[in-house]
Motif scaffolding. Structure first.
Motif, PDB file in Angstrom:
ATOM      1  N   LEU A  95      19.591  15.902  -3.575  1.00  0.00           N
ATOM      2  CA  LEU A  95      20.253  14.602  -3.604  1.00  0.00           C
ATOM      3  C   LEU A  95      19.721  13.729  -4.746  1.00  0.00           C
ATOM      4  O   LEU A  95      20.469  13.014  -5.407  1.00  0.00           O
TER       5      LEU A  95
ATOM      6  N   ASP B  67      21.233  14.942  -7.817  1.00  0.00           N
ATOM      7  CA  ASP B  67      22.626  14.498  -7.845  1.00  0.00           C
ATOM      8  C   ASP B  67      22.717  13.052  -8.333  1.00  0.00           C
ATOM      9  O   ASP B  67      23.578  12.701  -9.135  1.00  0.00           O
ATOM     10  N   ALA B  68      21.786  12.223  -7.872  1.00  0.00           N
ATOM     11  CA  ALA B  68      21.779  10.823  -8.298  1.00  0.00           C
ATOM     12  C   ALA B  68      21.497  10.734  -9.797  1.00  0.00           C
ATOM     13  O   ALA B  68      22.140   9.977 -10.526  1.00  0.00           O
TER      14      ALA B  68
ATOM     15  N   GLU C 220      24.540  11.761 -11.748  1.00  0.00           N
ATOM     16  CA  GLU C 220      25.541  10.697 -11.762  1.00  0.00           C
ATOM     17  C   GLU C 220      25.147   9.597 -12.757  1.00  0.00           C
ATOM     18  O   GLU C 220      25.984   9.097 -13.497  1.00  0.00           O
TER      19      GLU C 220
ATOM     20  N   LEU D 242      18.325   5.835  -3.017  1.00  0.00           N
ATOM     21  CA  LEU D 242      19.021   6.680  -2.044  1.00  0.00           C
ATOM     22  C   LEU D 242      18.888   6.144  -0.616  1.00  0.00           C
ATOM     23  O   LEU D 242      19.812   6.284   0.181  1.00  0.00           O
TER      24      LEU D 242
ATOM     25  N   SER E  84      30.218  13.653  -7.291  1.00  0.00           N
ATOM     26  CA  SER E  84      28.850  13.234  -7.020  1.00  0.00           C
ATOM     27  C   SER E  84      28.720  12.800  -5.564  1.00  0.00           C
ATOM     28  O   SER E  84      29.387  11.878  -5.103  1.00  0.00           O
ATOM     29  N   ARG E  85      27.829  13.507  -4.858  1.00  0.00           N
ATOM     30  CA  ARG E  85      27.642  13.205  -3.452  1.00  0.00           C
ATOM     31  C   ARG E  85      27.139  11.779  -3.275  1.00  0.00           C
ATOM     32  O   ARG E  85      27.531  11.055  -2.364  1.00  0.00           O
ATOM     33  N   VAL E  86      26.254  11.369  -4.196  1.00  0.00           N
ATOM     34  CA  VAL E  86      25.674  10.029  -4.111  1.00  0.00           C
ATOM     35  C   VAL E  86      26.757   8.953  -4.205  1.00  0.00           C
ATOM     36  O   VAL E  86      26.763   7.992  -3.432  1.00  0.00           O
ATOM     37  N   SER E  87      27.701   9.139  -5.134  1.00  0.00           N
ATOM     38  CA  SER E  87      28.758   8.145  -5.263  1.00  0.00           C
ATOM     39  C   SER E  87      29.643   8.095  -4.023  1.00  0.00           C
ATOM     40  O   SER E  87      30.046   7.011  -3.590  1.00  0.00           O
TER      41      SER E  87
ATOM     42  N   MET F 149      28.763   8.865  -0.966  1.00  0.00           N
ATOM     43  CA  MET F 149      27.999   8.243   0.112  1.00  0.00           C
ATOM     44  C   MET F 149      27.987   6.737  -0.026  1.00  0.00           C
ATOM     45  O   MET F 149      28.184   5.996   0.942  1.00  0.00           O
TER      46      MET F 149
ATOM     47  N   LYS G 214      32.779   2.509 -13.541  1.00  0.00           N
ATOM     48  CA  LYS G 214      31.590   2.996 -12.859  1.00  0.00           C
ATOM     49  C   LYS G 214      30.367   2.296 -13.435  1.00  0.00           C
ATOM     50  O   LYS G 214      30.459   1.762 -14.528  1.00  0.00           O
TER      51      LYS G 214
END
Lengths: 202, 312, 123
Positions: free
Chosen positions: A7, A10-11, A14, A197, C11-14, C16, C104
């Motif tokens: 995670l 992933d952050a 992004e 997070l 993106s999983r973070v986005s 969430m 974004k």
């Protein structure tokens, strides 16, 4: 530092996707041409490993590197690197100049510094936006040298390493972003990611 | 403090300091003078005074310095003249190219931004001049100084390119090599300046007649010329060489010491390759040279083609 | 009345972040998620959401391609594209498809703006 979790990576991915997106729109505004940029993967690895991975594809070619020192909750040196020939091609496409590659001059060098400055600043401002952090950093420096010289840093520093793809007028060029940090900064970055997070998850 | 302000006042580059609301907290004389129209900018809000800057790269750079604390570089290659700054007087007044640095500055809890401007007119002019010279040098390296047509070096490059294409795509290629008959005697009789004129006349004729066909002409050596005919077989080359031979004769350049005619003539050798075989550059040139040699032996002022490689 | 929002981002973070903020603003929204354009098309056609918030840069099928398929089939859905890279060419394309653009990164403000665009279209 502990390994980053999926995670956390992933952050980071992004953050850099947004950074290169912002860079692309800034560069496109400057050149009045469409510019596309993408980030396939983000890695954290020791600096020696970066040299090992890049050396075969770079070979004896020099790297053009635009770097800015930064300090904040984590500090270090941020670099944007392209193989020398690709960097010259970028600047020639952007300036629309016809000058042969051997005759690159002060104007082209300054333009390369600016391109690096735009991309690195986009990274810093995105990190600042997302992780609610602030940075101060130096003006960009341009350096053209073999990879071993550019990445000659103290043992134990690790690198946030990001491969980027830049597409300009049907040409696609590969470059690299590297944020070189000491172990304390690396831990601070992880801490910042975690608190970001926590806010997202809860 | 006054000392520093005086020093900034005599500086031959621009400095201004903006506060968090983009108000000009300080501007040095050089920069204030370069800005058009406004008498004193100190205290003005930059983007109120120059609304056309809104949304431009310089605006974004200043914003980034003040809001995020990041420095920016605006290079003259990518932004020729970001600020409306002028130099010269009257009719000579012109907006000049700039190199700009924008840096954040923190004083206590207040964020400022320092904008540093340089006039890079002379750098731009020098660059333009260097570019022109480089272009001229590139041209010079490839053309024959006397006749202005391709030189031997360029001929070799062109032939290499065409040969590769012919070998790859299976198209024929022909090469014509020719030599002015008894040119040494011509020079001895009229002197070198006249010899040069004769070469120039022939080169001019070739240039005008052949370039429209896409054929490349070069000066191969002293009185030797060559023509590359991409995608043409030996028959086309023979026809062209024969026409050139006639035209050289019809230029009617008097040549009393020639043993074949009253006027300047030339001998021609041809080498052609079919699309089927591949051949090296050396082999093609040697065959053309050999044909030329045989044309001279056979009495000059004529065209001889080398036998095709696959028939030899 | 229950409303449905489809959040699409690789993106999983986005995802969430958006889901969480939308739910905290107005709990009556049912949030469904998709990871790429293809998944988004499948889920949107099955669930007919009231609002779609979609990233542009995604693997398999990008946001523009997905919107091109969905726009004629879901005329009443408010569609929003997210990107950090808004160049004039993509802006023109978005206008043609009558979708909105939000820059974004995904922050709480993005979720607020998305919901207010939905209410403007549905007043």
């Amino acid at each position: 530092m502990n390994e980053l979790t999926a995670l956390e990576l992933d952050a980071l991915a992004e953050i850099f996707n947004i950074s290169v997106g912002r860079s692309a729109s800034a560069l496109s505004e400057l050149t009045q041409e469409p510019v596309a940029m993408s980030v396939p993967v983000v890695h954290v690895m020791p600096i020696q490993r970066v040299i090992e991975i890049l050396s075969p594809s770079i070979g004896s070619e020099r790297l053009t590197c635009v770097s800015q020192l930064f300090s904040g909750s984590f500090s270090g040196e941020a670099m944007l690197m392209f193989p020398e020939n690709s960097s010259l091609e970028i600047v020639r496409l952007m300036l629309g100049s016809q000058v042969p590659i051997e005759q690159i001059s002060e104007i082209e060098q300054d333009a390369l510094s600016e391109i690096g400055n735009i991309i690195l600043n986009a990274c810093f401002s995105t990190i600042a936006d997302m992780l609610e952090d602030t940075f101060s950093c130096d003006l960009p420096k341009l350096n053209v040298a073999p990879i071993s010289e550019i990445l000659e840093k103290p043992e134990g520093e690790s690198v946030l390493f990001i491969q980027i793809q830049l597409a300009l007028e049907s040409r696609s060029l590969e470059g690299y972003l590297a944020f070189i940090m000491g172990s304390e900064s690396e831990a601070n970055l992880q801490q910042a990611l975690r608190s970001f997070l926590t806010g997202v998850q809860s | 403090m006054q000392l520093f302000e005086q020093a900034l006042g005599v500086l031959q580059s621009g400095v201004m300091i903006l506060d968090g609301n983009y108000r000009i907290h300080f501007i040095n004389q050089w920069l204030n003078k370069a800005f058009d129209s406004t008498p004193d900018l100190q205290g003005e809000q930059l983007f109120n005074s120059y609304p056309e800057l809104e949304g431009k790269r310089i605006h974004q750079a200043i914003e980034q310095a003040i809001k995020v604390g990041l420095p920016s570089l605006l290079s003259p290659g990518l932004n020729r003249s970001p600020l409306p700054l002028y130099r010269g007087e009257g009719a000579n007044r012109e907006r000049f190219p700039q190199s700009i640095r924008v840096q954040p500055m923190q004083v206590d809890s207040q964020r400022f931004c320092v904008v540093e401007v340089q006039d890079v007119s002379s750098m731009i002019r020098r660059e333009a001049l260097l570019n022109q010279q480089a272009e001229k040098l590139n041209q010079m390296a490839l053309t024959d100084e006397l006749t202005g047509i391709n030189n031997r070096r360029h001929f070799n490059m062109l032939l290499e390119k065409e040969l590769r294409r012919s070998n790859l795509q299976g198209t024929p290629l022909s090469l014509v090599l020719f030599d002015i008959d008894f040119f040494k005697q011509y020079n001895d009789h009229f002197g070198h300046p006249a010899g040069d004129k004769c070469l120039i006349a022939i080169a001019d004729y070739l240039k005008h007649q052949l370039s429209s066909y896409g054929y490349q002409v070069a000066r191969y050596g002293g009185e030797e010329f060559c023509i590359i005919l991409p995608e043409q077989d030996v028959e086309v080359a023979r026809h062209l060489a024969e026409r050139c031979r006639e035209e050289v004769e019809q230029l009617q350049i008097q040549h009393p010491s020639s043993q074949v005619a009253q006027v300047v003539t030339a001998s021609f050798g041809i080498a052609s390759k079919s699309g089927k075989q591949s051949e090296t550059q050396t082999s093609l040139i040697l065959r053309a040279d050999n044909a030329l040699y045989r044309a001279k032996l056979a009495g000059r002022n004529r065209v001889i083609a080398s036998e095709r490689l696959d028939e030899a | 009345m229950n409303k449905t929002v489809l959040v699409v981002d690789d993106s999983r973070v986005s995802r969430m972040m958006l889901s969480k903020v939308i739910a905290s603003i107005d709990a009556s929204w049912k949030v469904i998620e998709a990871e790429d354009g293809q998944q988004a098309v499948d889920k949107a056609l099955a669930e007919t959401p009231d609002l779609i918030v979609m990233d542009i840069n995604m693997p398999v099928m990008d946001g523009f391609q997905a919107i091109e398929i969905l726009r004629p089939k879901l005329p009443n859905t408010t569609m929003i594209l997210l990107s950090a890279n808004i160049q004039s060419s993509s802006q023109a394309r978005a206008e043609e498809l009558s979708v909105h653009f939000i820059a974004k990164p995904v922050t709480p403000a993005v979720a607020v703006k998305a919901l207010s665009l939905w209410s403007q279209e549905n007043e």
